[in-house]
Write a protein that holds these residues in place. Sequence first.
Motif, PDB file in Angstrom:
ATOM      1  N   ALA A  24       0.799  -1.192   0.094  1.00 34.14           N
ATOM      2  CA  ALA A  24       0.179   0.026  -0.004  1.00 34.14           C
ATOM      3  C   ALA A  24       0.821   1.081  -0.105  1.00 34.14           C
ATOM      4  O   ALA A  24       0.629   2.411  -0.714  1.00 34.14           O
ATOM      5  N   GLU A  25       2.020   1.244   0.729  1.00 36.02           N
ATOM      6  CA  GLU A  25       2.811   2.465   0.727  1.00 36.02           C
ATOM      7  C   GLU A  25       3.649   2.532  -0.393  1.00 36.02           C
ATOM      8  O   GLU A  25       3.963   3.523  -0.952  1.00 36.02           O
ATOM      9  N   TYR A  27       2.553   1.752  -3.540  1.00 34.87           N
ATOM     10  CA  TYR A  27       1.476   2.546  -4.490  1.00 34.87           C
ATOM     11  C   TYR A  27       1.122   3.772  -3.966  1.00 34.87           C
ATOM     12  O   TYR A  27       0.982   4.801  -5.006  1.00 34.87           O
ATOM     13  N   ALA A  28       1.072   4.168  -2.715  1.00 33.30           N
ATOM     14  CA  ALA A  28       0.855   5.452  -2.356  1.00 33.30           C
ATOM     15  C   ALA A  28       2.053   6.653  -2.793  1.00 33.30           C
ATOM     16  O   ALA A  28       1.891   7.732  -3.176  1.00 33.30           O
ATOM     17  N   ARG A  29       3.444   5.801  -2.802  1.00 33.18           N
ATOM     18  CA  ARG A  29       4.387   6.812  -3.180  1.00 33.18           C
ATOM     19  C   ARG A  29       4.550   7.105  -4.399  1.00 33.18           C
ATOM     20  O   ARG A  29       5.128   8.341  -5.123  1.00 33.18           O
ATOM     21  N   ARG A  33      -4.307   6.175  -5.698  1.00 37.56           N
ATOM     22  CA  ARG A  33      -5.332   6.421  -4.454  1.00 37.56           C
ATOM     23  C   ARG A  33      -5.706   4.828  -3.875  1.00 37.56           C
ATOM     24  O   ARG A  33      -5.936   3.970  -4.656  1.00 37.56           O
ATOM     25  N   VAL A  34      -5.179   4.880  -2.742  1.00 35.63           N
ATOM     26  CA  VAL A  34      -5.157   3.451  -2.122  1.00 35.63           C
ATOM     27  C   VAL A  34      -6.436   3.243  -1.087  1.00 35.63           C
ATOM     28  O   VAL A  34      -6.582   4.150  -0.234  1.00 35.63           O
ATOM     29  N   LEU A  51      -0.451   6.628   4.708  1.00 39.60           N
ATOM     30  CA  LEU A  51      -0.433   6.560   3.265  1.00 39.60           C
ATOM     31  C   LEU A  51      -0.684   7.810   2.550  1.00 39.60           C
ATOM     32  O   LEU A  51      -0.214   8.125   1.507  1.00 39.60           O
ATOM     33  N   ARG A  52      -1.611   8.816   3.327  1.00 42.07           N
ATOM     34  CA  ARG A  52      -1.622  10.018   2.672  1.00 42.07           C
ATOM     35  C   ARG A  52      -0.387  10.871   2.703  1.00 42.07           C
ATOM     36  O   ARG A  52       0.094  11.724   1.880  1.00 42.07           O
ATOM     37  N   SER A  56      -0.708   9.629  -1.148  1.00 45.83           N
ATOM     38  CA  SER A  56      -2.138   9.110  -1.643  1.00 45.83           C
ATOM     39  C   SER A  56      -3.193  10.091  -0.736  1.00 45.83           C
ATOM     40  O   SER A  56      -3.619   9.505   0.262  1.00 45.83           O
ATOM     41  N   ALA A  59      -6.243   8.441   0.368  1.00 47.38           N
ATOM     42  CA  ALA A  59      -6.421   6.909   1.040  1.00 47.38           C
ATOM     43  C   ALA A  59      -7.539   6.804   1.973  1.00 47.38           C
ATOM     44  O   ALA A  59      -7.827   7.715   2.771  1.00 47.38           O
TER      45      ALA A  59
END
Length: 271
Positions: A24-25, A27-29, A33-34, A51-52, A56, A59
């Motif tokens: 998840a992290e 993808y966020a980087r 949008r996770v 995550l934000r 993201s 998130a």
Amino acid sequence: MDLGLQGATVAITGGTAGMGRATAECYARDGARVAVLARTRSAFDEVVASLRDAGSPDALGIVTDVSDPDSVTAAFGDLADRWGSLNVLVNTVGAGATIVGEFDALDDWKWDEAFDLITMGAVRACRAALPLLRKAEWARIVNVSAHSVQRQSPRLIAYTAGKAALTSLTKNLSQTLAKEEILVNTVSPGTFLTAQIRDYVATEIAARGLDPADPVDVATILEEMFGDALGQLGRAGLPEEIAPMITMLGSQRNTYTTGADLNVDGGSDFR
């Protein structure tokens, strides 16, 4: 490398811990949008905030029990209302230590637990996500299996059987969805230093005065318990070391790999 993930929508089951959170992290980087899906709400605030901060801003966490079909349907219904479509589904949910044991020690309930969480959990998520994946301009599914499918351990017989079914499901689904250009792949981790693994070996680690955060110490204990845990690199992997592999397969950059099973196991497949 630009993976084409800026603004993409990603749902990750088991996304609040271990390999799921690391993915998840990742993808966020890359600006996706996770949504992280997990059974307990307690971890959401901290994970979503992380995550934000990583990139993201949209998130979110959705309480989801993959063993409950209604819960899974509701979760993806929520995503449909929020996003309308979905680019990526990643299934990382496994099963706990209760299913560890050799064949004679496992009753029907343990086998049911293994297949319900590992295999059927992914089936339910894929089934609920497919209408959203079909609405997206591009779509990918990545299921997390296990290297023990290829290198058996007697104490992991139920776990491995569930993962083998997941690997087969993935390959079959990749064929079914190929004509729609929805790519479906499996990533098979070896031994990874997750919180669940640390908890499992905690007693033995403490008894020997070893470090529960040391990938070598943990893998050494697991090698004695199950065999084939050390690999060529002689240590357990870290969740952040598998996340980029999952992210790459589940990205717009992957345009031709489908039905594959990618080992990320520190070289144990070559021992």
